[in-house]
Each structure stands twice: as C-alpha cells, then as structure tokens.
Design a protein around this motif. Sequence first.
Motif, PDB file in Angstrom:
ATOM      1  N   GLY A 160      17.991 -19.527 -18.101  1.00  0.00           N
ATOM      2  CA  GLY A 160      18.884 -18.418 -18.401  1.00  0.00           C
ATOM      3  C   GLY A 160      19.063 -17.483 -17.218  1.00  0.00           C
ATOM      4  N   HIS A 161      19.755 -16.380 -17.476  1.00  0.00           N
ATOM      5  CA  HIS A 161      20.044 -15.394 -16.433  1.00  0.00           C
ATOM      6  C   HIS A 161      18.968 -14.316 -16.429  1.00  0.00           C
ATOM      7  CE1 HIS A 161      23.972 -17.182 -15.880  1.00  0.00           C
ATOM      8  NE2 HIS A 161      24.196 -17.078 -17.184  1.00  0.00           N
ATOM      9  N   HIS A 162      18.411 -14.062 -15.260  1.00  0.00           N
ATOM     10  CA  HIS A 162      17.453 -12.962 -15.159  1.00  0.00           C
ATOM     11  C   HIS A 162      18.200 -11.629 -15.237  1.00  0.00           C
ATOM     12  CE1 HIS A 162      14.121 -15.579 -14.231  1.00  0.00           C
ATOM     13  NE2 HIS A 162      14.785 -16.124 -13.230  1.00  0.00           N
ATOM     14  N   PRO A 163      17.584 -10.595 -15.799  1.00  0.00           N
ATOM     15  CA  PRO A 163      18.222  -9.275 -15.797  1.00  0.00           C
ATOM     16  C   PRO A 163      18.548  -8.846 -14.371  1.00  0.00           C
ATOM     17  CG  PRO A 163      16.347  -9.290 -17.284  1.00  0.00           C
ATOM     18  CD  PRO A 163      16.313 -10.589 -16.536  1.00  0.00           C
ATOM     19  N   PRO A 164      19.679  -8.172 -14.173  1.00  0.00           N
ATOM     20  CA  PRO A 164      20.123  -7.854 -12.801  1.00  0.00           C
ATOM     21  C   PRO A 164      19.209  -6.872 -12.092  1.00  0.00           C
ATOM     22  CG  PRO A 164      21.491  -6.737 -14.434  1.00  0.00           C
ATOM     23  CD  PRO A 164      20.606  -7.671 -15.196  1.00  0.00           C
ATOM     24  N   MET A 165      18.989  -7.149 -10.814  1.00  0.00           N
ATOM     25  CA  MET A 165      18.230  -6.269  -9.922  1.00  0.00           C
ATOM     26  C   MET A 165      19.020  -6.126  -8.616  1.00  0.00           C
ATOM     27  SD  MET A 165      15.456  -5.516 -11.682  1.00  0.00           S
ATOM     28  CE  MET A 165      14.299  -4.874 -10.462  1.00  0.00           C
ATOM     29  N   GLU A 166      18.599  -5.189  -7.751  1.00  0.00           N
ATOM     30  CA  GLU A 166      19.298  -4.979  -6.488  1.00  0.00           C
ATOM     31  C   GLU A 166      19.191  -6.174  -5.559  1.00  0.00           C
ATOM     32  OE1 GLU A 166      21.281  -2.719  -5.090  1.00  0.00           O
ATOM     33  OE2 GLU A 166      21.433  -1.606  -6.961  1.00  0.00           O
ATOM     34  N   ARG A 167      18.120  -6.953  -5.695  1.00  0.00           N
ATOM     35  CA  ARG A 167      17.989  -8.178  -4.907  1.00  0.00           C
ATOM     36  C   ARG A 167      17.333  -9.252  -5.757  1.00  0.00           C
ATOM     37  NH1 ARG A 167      14.112  -4.788  -2.145  1.00  0.00           N
ATOM     38  NH2 ARG A 167      11.960  -5.480  -2.513  1.00  0.00           N
ATOM     39  N   PRO A 168      17.549 -10.526  -5.397  1.00  0.00           N
ATOM     40  CA  PRO A 168      17.008 -11.621  -6.215  1.00  0.00           C
ATOM     41  C   PRO A 168      15.487 -11.549  -6.325  1.00  0.00           C
ATOM     42  CG  PRO A 168      18.620 -12.445  -4.630  1.00  0.00           C
ATOM     43  CD  PRO A 168      18.356 -11.019  -4.258  1.00  0.00           C
ATOM     44  N   LEU A 169      14.988 -11.944  -7.490  1.00  0.00           N
ATOM     45  CA  LEU A 169      13.549 -11.951  -7.719  1.00  0.00           C
ATOM     46  C   LEU A 169      12.946 -13.252  -7.216  1.00  0.00           C
ATOM     47  CD1 LEU A 169      13.455 -10.538 -11.362  1.00  0.00           C
ATOM     48  CD2 LEU A 169      13.120  -9.290  -9.224  1.00  0.00           C
ATOM     49  N   ARG A 170      11.724 -13.179  -6.742  1.00  0.00           N
ATOM     50  CA  ARG A 170      10.992 -14.366  -6.327  1.00  0.00           C
ATOM     51  C   ARG A 170      10.033 -14.782  -7.433  1.00  0.00           C
ATOM     52  NH1 ARG A 170       9.194 -12.607  -0.141  1.00  0.00           N
ATOM     53  NH2 ARG A 170      11.319 -12.242   0.661  1.00  0.00           N
ATOM     54  N   GLY A 171       9.680 -16.069  -7.426  1.00  0.00           N
ATOM     55  CA  GLY A 171       8.730 -16.551  -8.417  1.00  0.00           C
ATOM     56  C   GLY A 171       9.427 -17.079  -9.660  1.00  0.00           C
ATOM     57  N   ASP A 172       8.605 -17.574 -10.589  1.00  0.00           N
ATOM     58  CA  ASP A 172       9.109 -18.157 -11.833  1.00  0.00           C
ATOM     59  C   ASP A 172       9.096 -17.170 -12.990  1.00  0.00           C
ATOM     60  OD1 ASP A 172       9.362 -20.761 -10.599  1.00  0.00           O
ATOM     61  OD2 ASP A 172       7.181 -20.935 -10.755  1.00  0.00           O
ATOM     62  N   TYR A 173       8.108 -16.282 -12.999  1.00  0.00           N
ATOM     63  CA  TYR A 173       7.924 -15.339 -14.102  1.00  0.00           C
ATOM     64  C   TYR A 173       7.794 -13.933 -13.540  1.00  0.00           C
ATOM     65  CZ  TYR A 173       6.721 -19.778 -16.272  1.00  0.00           C
ATOM     66  OH  TYR A 173       6.742 -21.083 -16.701  1.00  0.00           O
ATOM     67  N   HIS A 174       8.171 -12.956 -14.371  1.00  0.00           N
ATOM     68  CA  HIS A 174       8.238 -11.582 -13.865  1.00  0.00           C
ATOM     69  C   HIS A 174       7.827 -10.576 -14.933  1.00  0.00           C
ATOM     70  CE1 HIS A 174      10.653 -13.476 -10.716  1.00  0.00           C
ATOM     71  NE2 HIS A 174      11.354 -14.018 -11.679  1.00  0.00           N
ATOM     72  N   ALA A 175       7.243  -9.488 -14.456  1.00  0.00           N
ATOM     73  CA  ALA A 175       6.960  -8.329 -15.302  1.00  0.00           C
ATOM     74  C   ALA A 175       7.477  -7.102 -14.567  1.00  0.00           C
ATOM     75  CB  ALA A 175       5.466  -8.199 -15.585  1.00  0.00           C
ATOM     76  N   LEU A 176       8.370  -6.387 -15.180  1.00  0.00           N
ATOM     77  CA  LEU A 176       8.984  -5.205 -14.578  1.00  0.00           C
ATOM     78  C   LEU A 176       8.439  -3.958 -15.250  1.00  0.00           C
ATOM     79  CD1 LEU A 176      12.630  -4.539 -13.609  1.00  0.00           C
ATOM     80  CD2 LEU A 176      11.628  -3.118 -15.403  1.00  0.00           C
ATOM     81  N   VAL A 177       8.068  -2.966 -14.441  1.00  0.00           N
ATOM     82  CA  VAL A 177       7.628  -1.670 -14.946  1.00  0.00           C
ATOM     83  C   VAL A 177       8.557  -0.615 -14.360  1.00  0.00           C
ATOM     84  CG1 VAL A 177       5.747  -0.002 -15.116  1.00  0.00           C
ATOM     85  CG2 VAL A 177       5.237  -2.461 -15.098  1.00  0.00           C
TER      86      VAL A 177
END
Length: 263
Positions: A160-177
């Motif tokens: 699916g589409h990752h939630p938008p950020m100012e630059r692409p995320l690295r890695g397979d999984y993410h936790a945003l605070v």
Amino acid sequence: MPSPFPGMDPYLEISGDWRDFHARFLTGCADTIAQRLPRNYVARIEERFQILEYPKDVEEHRYPDVSISRTRLSGAPAGPALAIASLEPEVIPLITRIVEEVKERWIEIRRRPDWTPVTIIELLSPTNKQGHGYDDYQFKRVSLIARPIHLVELDFLTGGHHPPMERPLRGDYHALVSRTERRPLSEVYSWSVRNPLPTIPIPLMAPDLDVPLDLAAIFTAVYQRGQYERSIDYAAPLDLPLGSDDRTWAEDLARSHDAEEDR
C-alpha cells in the motif's frame, strides 16, 4: 510457539489473521501503557464503523482486512413479463461494486480533569493504505495534526501507500511520533524485516514524561496468545514489496521453521 522472525512477521500481512492481530496488538499496547501512566491519565480503545465502496475490478488487489459483500447499483428487479417485446434485448452487465464494512480502532490517552485526548495511537490497516480508505485516513491524519494532540502512527505493513512525508521513508516498517510542540517535525523509527521491533516513546502532556512502549515485547505476547503459527502458511510465497534479498531471506527462514514444525 514464537514467530520465526526476529521482529515483525511479514506473513501476518498476507494471512487472514490481520484483523485479529490488529485488535490484539492495540489491546496489548493499551494495557501496557495503562500500567505506566500517571494516575491522572487513562488509555482507552475507541472504534468506529465505515462503509467503503470500490469498483469490482480492484477486488483482486485487496488485502485480507475487511468483510466484503457485493451490491449491484440498479433499479428494482424485473418482475414477470406482461407483454412480448417487439425488439430483441441486448444483454448488458450491471455495474457492480465491492462494499466494505470497516471497523477502525485506535488508542486515545486522556487526561483529567476534562478527559480530553492528549495522544492518539494508530496502527495502520490495509484499508488505511489504499483506495478510498487511504484518502479517508489522510483526512483524519491532517485533522489530528491540526489539533493540539500528539500522534503516534505504527505502520507494520509493507504494501500500500505510506502516509506522506517530506521525504521518502527508509526501511520496511515505521513508527512515527508527532509531538504537538515540534510540528511539522516528527520522530520516525524505521527498521527492516530482519530487525527486532523498537521501543518507542509515547508522549504525554508537559511536564509529564514519555511512556516507553516496547513493541517487541507486545508483539511476542500477542503472537503467542493468537497462536498464529497454527493458521499461517509459512510454506507460501511471500508476495510483498520487499527487496529481493530480504524476500529470499524471509521465505527461507519461514520454510525452515515450517520444516521443523513438521518433524
């Protein structure tokens, strides 16, 4: 039995167990956080139902996340013929759509005296990352960011589409605070399928200190309680957008685990 993977188990994403895992994992997070909260805070699981519609041709791309029923968008069914038509009819298929009933769950941390939300914790589902569900979640996300509420967003899905950020995320999984006082800056924890899940901070209202949340410990407990090793087919090909080396590594690890189980 524990998962064969050191961190997030990618086979949960392609199995039929995602909804169960989502509910259990959020409950595990809420229970763990509640044990560490100051007495003037509570952690609550909230939920809402949504109805989403998709064209029929997207059904083959759906994830195992929601219950699906079909409806046809047409008039009332035809009754018995009352007269003989003078023309030969043309056979034309009806327009059909996939109608989904989606239950969304998230965690709210509230603080006395008025019990207003201080922090929202979201664990993304497949419907949050594609189609109309993606657009709906982005609207919710923007609305939360505009309010004085901390947002913690967990993405354990590679598809699916990752939630938008100012630059692409690295890695397979993410936790945003996303802390209210630091926006638009946010803290992003990223890791690969080969890495263990991290411990992340759950922010509260200043001057109260963050609550540490050990995602790895919660995942281990949830996996064992859910007994997912009984229903996941670890011999199946891993059809996910992983790097080729990581996919080969994950499939080899899963099949060796499956072989040991068969002994």
